[in-house]
Design an enzyme around this catalytic site. Structure first.
Site, PDB file in Angstrom:
ATOM      1  N   PHE A 127      -3.273  -1.443   2.912  1.00 42.45           N
ATOM      2  CA  PHE A 127      -3.491  -0.508   1.403  1.00 42.45           C
ATOM      3  C   PHE A 127      -4.579   0.337   1.256  1.00 42.45           C
ATOM      4  CE2 PHE A 127      -4.044   0.261  -2.908  1.00 42.45           C
ATOM      5  CZ  PHE A 127      -2.670   0.599  -3.292  1.00 42.45           C
ATOM      6  N   ASP A 196      -5.659  -9.926   2.276  1.00 43.91           N
ATOM      7  CA  ASP A 196      -5.213  -9.345   1.100  1.00 43.91           C
ATOM      8  C   ASP A 196      -3.667  -9.939   1.110  1.00 43.91           C
ATOM      9  OD1 ASP A 196      -4.092  -7.984  -0.731  1.00 43.91           O
ATOM     10  OD2 ASP A 196      -5.197  -6.118  -0.473  1.00 43.91           O
ATOM     11  N   TYR A 221      -0.338  -8.790 -10.702  1.00 45.83           N
ATOM     12  CA  TYR A 221       0.743  -7.978 -11.623  1.00 45.83           C
ATOM     13  C   TYR A 221       1.763  -7.765 -10.792  1.00 45.83           C
ATOM     14  CZ  TYR A 221      -2.287  -4.463  -9.360  1.00 45.83           C
ATOM     15  OH  TYR A 221      -3.136  -3.839  -8.227  1.00 45.83           O
ATOM     16  N   LYS A 222       2.016  -8.101  -9.531  1.00 42.67           N
ATOM     17  CA  LYS A 222       3.138  -7.880  -8.750  1.00 42.67           C
ATOM     18  C   LYS A 222       4.104  -9.104  -9.128  1.00 42.67           C
ATOM     19  CE  LYS A 222       0.605  -5.345  -5.471  1.00 42.67           C
ATOM     20  NZ  LYS A 222       1.029  -4.056  -5.461  1.00 42.67           N
ATOM     21  N   ARG A 369      10.838   2.117  -1.423  1.00 42.51           N
ATOM     22  CA  ARG A 369      10.473   0.567  -1.423  1.00 42.51           C
ATOM     23  C   ARG A 369      11.523   0.033  -2.498  1.00 42.51           C
ATOM     24  NH1 ARG A 369       4.704  -0.870  -1.903  1.00 42.51           N
ATOM     25  NH2 ARG A 369       4.975  -0.290  -4.057  1.00 42.51           N
TER      26      ARG A 369
HETATM   27  C1  LIG Z   1      -2.159  -4.679  -0.794  1.00 37.76           C
HETATM   28  C2  LIG Z   1      -3.001  -4.437  -2.161  1.00 37.76           C
HETATM   29  N1  LIG Z   1      -4.284  -4.288  -1.960  1.00 37.76           N
HETATM   30  C3  LIG Z   1      -5.126  -3.828  -3.063  1.00 37.76           C
HETATM   31  C4  LIG Z   1      -4.530  -3.010  -4.276  1.00 37.76           C
HETATM   32  C5  LIG Z   1      -5.364  -2.449  -5.186  1.00 37.76           C
HETATM   33  O1  LIG Z   1      -5.467  -3.199  -6.076  1.00 37.76           O
HETATM   34  P1  LIG Z   1      -6.420  -2.952  -7.466  1.00 37.76           P
HETATM   35  O2  LIG Z   1      -5.840  -1.625  -8.093  1.00 37.76           O
HETATM   36  O3  LIG Z   1      -5.854  -4.031  -8.559  1.00 37.76           O
HETATM   37  O4  LIG Z   1      -7.903  -3.034  -7.274  1.00 37.76           O
HETATM   38  C6  LIG Z   1      -3.217  -2.864  -4.259  1.00 37.76           C
HETATM   39  C7  LIG Z   1      -2.481  -2.247  -5.293  1.00 37.76           C
HETATM   40  O5  LIG Z   1      -1.337  -2.193  -5.352  1.00 37.76           O
HETATM   41  C8  LIG Z   1      -2.320  -3.723  -3.064  1.00 37.76           C
HETATM   42  O6  LIG Z   1      -0.960  -3.358  -3.015  1.00 37.76           O
END
Ligand SMILES: Cc1ncc(COP(=O)(O)O)c(C=O)c1O
Length: 395
Positions: A127, A196, A221-222, A369
Site C-alpha cells: 500500500f 502490515d 476500520y476495514k 475491488r
Molecule cells: C494495507 C494498508 N496499509 C496502510 C494503510 C494506511 O492506513 P492509514 O490511513 O490508517 O494510515 C492502508 C489504508 O487503507 C492500507 O490499506
C-alpha cells in the site's frame, strides 16, 4: 425456476453458520455492500454505546472520565481485545494513531534495534503509504530503502538488511503472502519483520505469536468494523518490548506521563508505543464494535470468506464475458477476502454499480475491488453483484 447459481447461493446462505451475525449490522436495504475491505459496516449496537460515551462519560464525568471510565488505559485495554484476532497473547497490542504513523514508529525502532545494519526492504506491492513512510525513514536515518517483490524476498535479504516491511494481503489483487515463510527467511539473516495486516485482520486466524513475527500493524476500520478513521493497532512481540525505542517520544509513551519531569523515560511494555492523547471517541467506538467478534470462530470466518470469494469468481466466470472482466485474484487459498477484476474504465463502472445499489471500489488504473466480509456478506450479495455487473458490461 431458479438458475443453478441461484440455487447454490440459496443453499450456501441457508447452511451458513455465521448467517445470524448479519442481523447485528445496520445495512441499508436494498444494498449490496462489497466494500468492507475499505470501510466495515456499522454494528447496530454501536451508536448507543457511542452515545453513552458522549452523553454520560464526557457530558457527566467530564475530566474525571480519564479515571472513572478508564480512558487513559483504553489503548492497551482495547489492544488486548484485538490481540486474539491476531493470535497474540495479552500485553502485546496497542490501539493508537494511524497505520501510517505506526509504520514510521516501527521502522525507526527496528533500525535502532538492528544497529550496524543499513537497509530497509520494502514490499514492491505495498500500500503506497507504507512505502512513502519507508522512504522518509530512509532520508531521515541514512538507511537505504530497497523495494522487492515478496516472491523475490529470499534473494534480496542479506546481513545488511535491518528490517523487511511486508503487506500480508496485497491491497490491489487480494493475494495472501506466506507470513511464516517470509518471516523465517528474514530471521535467517538476522533481519526483523514488520507485517502490515490491514487486509488480513478479521479475515483469517492470524498467528503472530506462533510464527514469531516481530512487529505488525493494521487498520481497524476495514474488516474489524471500527468506524471511519478508527485508530490502528500495533503489535510488538514481548521479547522486543524493552528493546524498542520508537521515535515519537510524546508524553503518552513516557514512564510517568503525569510527573511532567521534562526528562523522557520510555514506559514499560506497550505503553511506550503511545505518543499523545488517545483519540477516545474513535477508540471507544472501536471498543464497542469489537463486541461482535466475542463469540466468533475465526476458522468459520475464513471458511466462509473463501467460499464467498470462490462463489463470486464462479459467478463472474459464468456471467461476465472474459474479454470484459478478468479476475486477477488468486484462485487458490492464497487470497484474502477480496476479489479484484481488471475491467475497462473501472471508476465509471463503480459509479454505475452504485446507481444500481452495488457498492464496490476501484484502484488505478483498471481494477475493480469487491470485498467480502463474512460477518455480513451473503452468497446472494455475491450473485447479485455479478448479475448487475454482467448487465452493465453488456450494455
Ligand atoms: C494495507 C494498508 N496499509 C496502510 C494503510 C494506511 O492506513 P492509514 O490511513 O490508517 O494510515 C492502508 C489504508 O487503507 C492500507 O490499506
Amino acid at each position: 425456476m431458479r438458475s443453478p447459481l441461484e440455487q447454490r447461493a440459496r443453499a450456501a446462505d441457508t447452511a451458513d453458520p455465521l448467517a445470524h451475525l448479519r442481523h447485528r449490522f445496520t445495512i441499508p436495504d436494498p444494498l449490496t455492500y462489497l466494500d468492507g475491505n475499505s470501510l466495515g459496516a456499522l454494528a447496530t449496537h454501536v451508536p448507543a454505546a457511542v452515545h453513552d460515551v458522549v452523553r454520560h462519560q464526557w457530558g457527566q464525568q467530564l475530566i474525571g472520565a480519564w479515571r472513572a471510565s478508564s480512558w487513559w488505559s483504553a489503548p492497551t485495554r482495547v489492544g488486548d481485545r484485538v490481540a486474539p484476532l491476531l493470535g497474540a497473547a495479552p500485553g502485546q497490542v496497542i490501539v493508537a494513531d494511524s497505520t501510517s504513523v505506526n509504520v514510521f514508529k516501527l521502522l525507526v525502532a527496528s533500525l535502532r534495534a538492528a544497529a550496524g545494519r543499513t537497509e530497509i526492504l520494502v514490499d514492491a506491492t505495498t500500500f503506497p503509504s507504507d512505502g512513502y513512510v519507508a522512504q522518509s525513514v530512509g532520508q531521515l536515518t541514512g538507511a537505504s530503502v530497497v523495494t522487492v517483490h515478496p516472491d523475490d524476498l529470499a534473494g534480496a535479504l542479506s546481513t545488511s538488511t535491518a528490517v523487511v516491511l511486508l503487506n500480508h494481503v496485497d491491497y490491489l489483487t487480494g493475494r495472501l503472502h506466506d507470513m511464516a515463510g517470509h518471516t523465517a527467511a528474514a530471521h535467517a539473516v538476522g533481519a526483523l519483520v514488520v507485517w502490515d495486516v490491514s487486509h488480513s485482520a478479521g479475515v483469517l486466524a492470524l498467528d503472530l505469536d506462533r510464527i514469531g513475527v516481530d512487529f505488525a500493524v493494521g487498520a481497524t476500520y476495514k474488516f474489524l468494523n471500527g468506524g471511519p478513521g478508527a485508530p490502528s493497532f500495533t503489535y510488538v512481540a514481548t521479547r522486543w518490548q524493552e528493546r524498542v525505542h520508537q521515535p515519537l517520544t510524546g508524553w503518552g509513551g513516557a514512564a510517568d506521563p503525569f510527573a511532567m519531569s521534562g526528562q523522557f523515560r520510555a514506559a514499560a511494555g506497550m505503553d511506550r508505543m503511545r505518543v499523545g492523547t488517545p483519540d477516545i471517541l474513535s477508540l471507544l467506538t472501536l471498543d464497542a464494535a469489537l463486541d461482535v467478534w466475542d463469540d466468533v470462530d475465526l476458522a468459520q470466518v475464513r471458511a466462509k470468506g473463501l467460499a464467498l470469494t470462490g462463489f463470486f469468481m464462479d459467478c463472474v466466470d459464468e456471467l461476465l464475458r472474459p474479454e470484459l472482466a478478468k479476475v486477477v485474484t488468486p484462485r487458490g487459498d492464497n487470497r484474502g477476502h477480496q476479489v479484484s477484476l481488471r475491467v475497462k474504465d473501472a471508476p465509471s463502472l463503480v459509479d454505475r454499480l452504485a446507481e444500481r445499489g452495488v457498492v464496490v471500489d476501484s484502484r488505478p488504473p483498471d481494477l475493480l475491488r469487491c470485498g467480502f466480509a463474512p460477518l455480513y456478506t451473503t452468497f446472494a450479495d455475491a450473485l447479485r453483484a455479478a448479475q448487475v455487473m454482467a448487465d452493465l458490461l453488456a450494455t
